[in-house]
Write a protein that holds these residues in place. Structure first.
Motif, mmCIF file in Angstrom:
data_model
loop_
_atom_site.group_PDB
_atom_site.id
_atom_site.type_symbol
_atom_site.label_atom_id
_atom_site.label_comp_id
_atom_site.label_asym_id
_atom_site.label_seq_id
_atom_site.Cartn_x
_atom_site.Cartn_y
_atom_site.Cartn_z
ATOM 1 N N PHE A 139 0.816 -1.212 0.000
ATOM 2 C CA PHE A 139 0.000 0.000 0.000
ATOM 3 C C PHE A 139 0.853 1.268 0.000
ATOM 4 N N LYS A 140 2.072 1.157 -0.508
ATOM 5 C CA LYS A 140 2.940 2.330 -0.611
ATOM 6 C C LYS A 140 2.244 3.410 -1.435
ATOM 7 N N GLY A 141 2.260 4.627 -0.920
ATOM 8 C CA GLY A 141 1.590 5.738 -1.586
ATOM 9 C C GLY A 141 0.192 5.992 -1.055
ATOM 10 N N SER A 142 -0.352 5.042 -0.298
ATOM 11 C CA SER A 142 -1.702 5.194 0.252
ATOM 12 C C SER A 142 -1.684 6.078 1.495
ATOM 13 N N LYS A 143 -2.785 6.770 1.721
ATOM 14 C CA LYS A 143 -2.913 7.614 2.904
ATOM 15 C C LYS A 143 -3.319 6.752 4.099
ATOM 16 N N VAL A 144 -2.691 7.024 5.236
ATOM 17 C CA VAL A 144 -2.963 6.221 6.423
ATOM 18 C C VAL A 144 -3.121 7.095 7.667
ATOM 19 N N LYS A 145 -3.706 6.480 8.675
ATOM 20 C CA LYS A 145 -3.803 7.086 10.004
ATOM 21 C C LYS A 145 -2.997 6.208 10.948
ATOM 22 N N VAL A 146 -2.006 6.788 11.605
ATOM 23 C CA VAL A 146 -1.126 6.047 12.502
ATOM 24 C C VAL A 146 -1.428 6.431 13.947
ATOM 25 N N LYS A 147 -1.753 5.431 14.761
ATOM 26 C CA LYS A 147 -1.981 5.672 16.187
ATOM 27 C C LYS A 147 -0.846 5.016 16.971
ATOM 28 N N LEU A 148 -0.149 5.805 17.773
ATOM 29 C CA LEU A 148 0.996 5.319 18.527
ATOM 30 C C LEU A 148 0.590 4.843 19.922
ATOM 31 N N LYS A 149 1.429 3.995 20.506
ATOM 32 C CA LYS A 149 1.164 3.510 21.857
ATOM 33 C C LYS A 149 1.344 4.627 22.881
#
Length: 202
Positions: A139-149
């Motif tokens: 999924f390189k190039g895709s927009k993501v939401k990253v939630k950290l610990k």
């Protein structure tokens, strides 16, 4: 006065000790049927364990058999070889029903869960979870939401497009990078234009 909610000991044991084992045990069943587990959640509904499996269809030319015996003796969940890479992956209601029956039969036959439980199987959706190195590369190039610990620079949630994956780190636009060990969850985060471009969407 605050009263702490006391969860049944059985549920706590299932949550903390057996979540990984359940997923590892069910993974071969999915693989044999041509699917992979993209995410697995263990919740509670009406006092019973709720097992939520999100699955995607694996393309036939890249399936690799995973023996049930190997899953039972190995605590490490092997990443599935590959999948369609499309939201939903062509997962149908009949697929979900069939997989639910197979999972239930396996759990009952092997006494994985001794009490009553509920199984839900569904497609991963447009905001599917990314868990493995292969997911980030696919999924390189895709927009993501990253939630950290834990918060980083005062924030636990970051947004961006995947630019790569190197040395156990997810690389995002804006020169952001996060170690897998620090990540709680990563989900695809398509905007309206991305959704409209998806095959079958209008």
């Amino acid at each position: 006065m605050k009263v702490a909610e006391v969860q049944p000991l059985f549920f706590l044991l299932i949550t903390t000790m057996e979540k990984e084992q359940i997923e590892a045990a069910v993974a071969p069943i999915m693989a044999e049927s041509g699917f992979e587990i993209t995410d697995f959640k263990l919740l509670r509904m009406n006092g019973k364990p709720l097992l939520q499996f999100f699955v995607d269809r694996v393309t036939p030319d890249c399936r690799e058999p995973i023996s049930s015996s190997a899953a039972e003796t190995d605590d490490i969940i092997p990443p599935p070889p590959c999948s369609t890479g499309k939201a939903g992956g062509g997962v149908t209601l009949d697929d979900c029903g069939s997989l639910t029956e197979k999972i239930g039969t396996y759990l009952d036959t092997n006494n994985i869960i001794e009490d009553g439980y509920i199984i839900e199987v569904s497609s991963p959706g447009m905001d599917r979870v990314l868990r493995y190195e292969k997911d980030y590369k696919k999924f390189k190039g895709s927009k993501v939401k990253v939630k950290l610990k834990k918060p980083l620079d005062g924030a636990r949630v970051y947004y961006g497009a995947i630019t790569g994956f190197e040395n156990g780190q997810v690389l995002l636009s804006g020169d952001l990078k996060f170690s897998l060990e620090d990540i709680d969850e990563v989900r695809l985060n398509p905007d309206d234009d991305d959704i409209l471009k998806t095959p079958g969407k209008k």
